[in-house]
Enzyme design. Sequence first.
Site, PDB file in Angstrom:
ATOM      1  N   HIS A  14       0.857  -1.206   0.000  1.00 42.38           N
ATOM      2  CA  HIS A  14       0.000   0.000   0.000  1.00 42.38           C
ATOM      3  C   HIS A  14       0.883   1.243   0.000  1.00 42.38           C
ATOM      4  O   HIS A  14       1.470   1.586   1.030  1.00 42.38           O
ATOM      5  CB  HIS A  14      -0.909   0.015   1.238  1.00 42.38           C
ATOM      6  CG  HIS A  14      -1.873   1.171   1.284  1.00 42.38           C
ATOM      7  ND1 HIS A  14      -3.191   1.028   1.691  1.00 42.38           N
ATOM      8  CD2 HIS A  14      -1.732   2.490   1.006  1.00 42.38           C
ATOM      9  CE1 HIS A  14      -3.800   2.200   1.647  1.00 42.38           C
ATOM     10  NE2 HIS A  14      -2.929   3.114   1.245  1.00 42.38           N
ATOM     11  N   HIS A  16       1.417   5.433  -1.873  1.00 40.86           N
ATOM     12  CA  HIS A  16       0.992   6.533  -2.759  1.00 40.86           C
ATOM     13  C   HIS A  16       2.232   7.131  -3.394  1.00 40.86           C
ATOM     14  O   HIS A  16       3.092   7.670  -2.687  1.00 40.86           O
ATOM     15  CB  HIS A  16       0.246   7.602  -1.961  1.00 40.86           C
ATOM     16  CG  HIS A  16      -0.982   7.058  -1.290  1.00 40.86           C
ATOM     17  ND1 HIS A  16      -2.224   7.052  -1.896  1.00 40.86           N
ATOM     18  CD2 HIS A  16      -1.147   6.446  -0.087  1.00 40.86           C
ATOM     19  CE1 HIS A  16      -3.098   6.479  -1.080  1.00 40.86           C
ATOM     20  NE2 HIS A  16      -2.466   6.096   0.024  1.00 40.86           N
ATOM     21  N   LYS A 100      -9.807  -0.601  -5.765  1.00 41.32           N
ATOM     22  CA  LYS A 100      -9.852   0.043  -4.449  1.00 41.32           C
ATOM     23  C   LYS A 100     -11.169   0.754  -4.231  1.00 41.32           C
ATOM     24  O   LYS A 100     -11.612   1.536  -5.071  1.00 41.32           O
ATOM     25  CB  LYS A 100      -8.696   1.052  -4.378  1.00 41.32           C
ATOM     26  CG  LYS A 100      -8.614   1.873  -3.104  1.00 41.32           C
ATOM     27  CD  LYS A 100      -7.965   1.089  -1.964  1.00 41.32           C
ATOM     28  CE  LYS A 100      -8.018   1.871  -0.658  1.00 41.32           C
ATOM     29  NZ  LYS A 100      -6.810   2.624  -0.376  1.00 41.32           N
ATOM     30  N   HIS A 137     -10.544   1.286   1.772  1.00 44.32           N
ATOM     31  CA  HIS A 137     -10.339   2.315   2.798  1.00 44.32           C
ATOM     32  C   HIS A 137     -11.581   2.251   3.675  1.00 44.32           C
ATOM     33  O   HIS A 137     -12.643   2.729   3.290  1.00 44.32           O
ATOM     34  CB  HIS A 137     -10.158   3.716   2.196  1.00 44.32           C
ATOM     35  CG  HIS A 137      -9.952   4.756   3.258  1.00 44.32           C
ATOM     36  ND1 HIS A 137      -8.744   5.354   3.502  1.00 44.32           N
ATOM     37  CD2 HIS A 137     -10.802   5.259   4.188  1.00 44.32           C
ATOM     38  CE1 HIS A 137      -8.857   6.187   4.538  1.00 44.32           C
ATOM     39  NE2 HIS A 137     -10.100   6.148   4.968  1.00 44.32           N
ATOM     40  N   HIS A 175      -4.685  -0.391   5.867  1.00 47.20           N
ATOM     41  CA  HIS A 175      -4.223   0.450   6.983  1.00 47.20           C
ATOM     42  C   HIS A 175      -5.158   0.429   8.203  1.00 47.20           C
ATOM     43  O   HIS A 175      -5.704   1.433   8.609  1.00 47.20           O
ATOM     44  CB  HIS A 175      -3.960   1.891   6.534  1.00 47.20           C
ATOM     45  CG  HIS A 175      -5.026   2.562   5.708  1.00 47.20           C
ATOM     46  ND1 HIS A 175      -6.375   2.458   5.960  1.00 47.20           N
ATOM     47  CD2 HIS A 175      -4.927   3.386   4.638  1.00 47.20           C
ATOM     48  CE1 HIS A 175      -7.027   3.174   5.076  1.00 47.20           C
ATOM     49  NE2 HIS A 175      -6.188   3.751   4.264  1.00 47.20           N
ATOM     50  N   ASP A 248       1.355   2.781   3.478  1.00 48.76           N
ATOM     51  CA  ASP A 248       0.496   3.954   3.281  1.00 48.76           C
ATOM     52  C   ASP A 248       1.333   5.237   3.289  1.00 48.76           C
ATOM     53  O   ASP A 248       0.869   6.282   3.736  1.00 48.76           O
ATOM     54  CB  ASP A 248      -0.628   4.023   4.327  1.00 48.76           C
ATOM     55  CG  ASP A 248      -1.705   5.033   3.930  1.00 48.76           C
ATOM     56  OD1 ASP A 248      -1.818   5.345   2.738  1.00 48.76           O
ATOM     57  OD2 ASP A 248      -2.424   5.512   4.832  1.00 48.76           O
TER      58      ASP A 248
HETATM   59  N1  LIG Z   1      -3.667   7.863   4.449  1.00 51.43           N
HETATM   60  C1  LIG Z   1      -3.784   9.162   4.290  1.00 51.43           C
HETATM   61  O1  LIG Z   1      -3.902   9.881   5.279  1.00 51.43           O
HETATM   62  N2  LIG Z   1      -3.770   9.729   3.055  1.00 51.43           N
HETATM   63  C2  LIG Z   1      -3.737   9.040   1.793  1.00 51.43           C
HETATM   64  C3  LIG Z   1      -5.050   8.462   1.415  1.00 51.43           C
HETATM   65  C4  LIG Z   1      -5.418   7.194   2.159  1.00 51.43           C
HETATM   66  O2  LIG Z   1      -4.700   6.197   2.101  1.00 51.43           O
HETATM   67  O3  LIG Z   1      -6.465   7.159   2.813  1.00 51.43           O
HETATM   68  C5  LIG Z   1      -3.283  10.046   0.735  1.00 51.43           C
HETATM   69  O4  LIG Z   1      -3.447   9.754  -0.463  1.00 51.43           O
HETATM   70  O5  LIG Z   1      -2.739  11.105   1.077  1.00 51.43           O
HETATM   71 ZN   LIG Z   2      -3.311   5.083   1.487  1.00 51.28          ZN
HETATM   72 ZN   LIG Z   3      -6.854   5.130   2.843  1.00 49.51          ZN
END
Ligand SMILES: NC(=O)N[C@@H](CC(=O)O)C(=O)O
Ligand SMILES: [Zn+2]
Ligand SMILES: [Zn+2]
Length: 344
Positions: A14, A16, A100, A137, A175, A248
């Site tokens: 996981h 970003h 997702k 999520h 998460h 995450d």
């Molecule tokens: N985890 C977070 O607080 N932010 C994530 C989005 C997510 O995973 O929910 C993001 O894309 O910034």
């Molecule tokens: Zn995330």
């Molecule tokens: Zn998330």
Amino acid sequence: MTDRITLIRPDDWHIHLRDNDVLPDTVADASRVFARAIVMPNLVPPVRDGQQADAYKARILSARPAGSNFTPLMVLYLTDQTSPQIIREAWAAGQAVAAKLYPAGATTNSQSGVTALENIYPALEAMAEVGMPLLVHGEVTHADVDIFDREKAFIDQQLVGVVERYPTLKVVFEHITTADAVDFVQSASGRVAATITAHHLQYNRNHMLAGGIRPHFFCLPILKRQRHQQALCDAVASGSSKFFLGTDSAPHARHAKEAACGCAGCYTAFAAIEMYAETFDHLGILDKLEGFASLHGPDFYGMPRNTDRITLVRDSWTAPETLPLGDQVIVPLRAGETLQWRVA
Ligand SMILES: NC(=O)N[C@@H](CC(=O)O)C(=O)O
Ligand SMILES: [Zn+2]
Ligand SMILES: [Zn+2]
């Protein structure tokens, strides 16, 4: 005292990476240790079909450092319009390994997300049929549900129903942050698993709020009370194959975090395996790290385990105060602090 540990190379289930000018920075950090990563699709606009996933994958691949074999695993972003055909085509073409569910309004860039679960029933049916995992999520979004209760409410109001309705659908509860989520996953069938972040293992809401408000700890789902943090630690200590590594890691530029209305997300990719090692060491469960970081994830997804190895050593170093993020800077988690482990 163990001072050195060798693991099969881990993956991040996981992350970003964002897009365009920041990719060289985020991909360099993600690919430093991890062989593969599940790349979250919450771009603006989101990654809604196989073609968009392919195009995004190409941008990630071309941002890799020279010589890197890092493999991004692409994910579709479910919307009210996601058809069974979109799912089947992306799966058949190998363009996406999962899809997702972002409840609309739940988190960063979820405005195109799902407004009512019924809207994705046809897509979920197709996913269950072909074997494509659903990544979730798991928070409800109603204004009248307290932010600290949103994960539990999601389990009760949505997740129990989805798991019952699609008995063959694989589900990754992403998460997780509560004892309720740990209990749910532990008592569910083997096709339900969860990712756990390094920051939810290391911190609780006191770290974010006691003695001053610390925006770099703000993420979603939000840090919970200490007993929930303990439940997550107990879950990884159990060695259960239902729990695996998902950082995450979610970059937001410094000005977007240090603001009157700051963005949600913690940046950990620059030292993620080191933070997990520190936590597992602290808990006295370093022997459980390889399963969590390197084995349970690929086993759940039905992918081969990595074959090469990494070695972590106990050797302290100081995390940077800031890191570049395109033409901006980011304040990573643990900025300026001492970390106890490093990759040899
Ligand atoms: N985890 C977070 O607080 N932010 C994530 C989005 C997510 O995973 O929910 C993001 O894309 O910034
Ligand atoms: Zn995330
Ligand atoms: Zn998330």
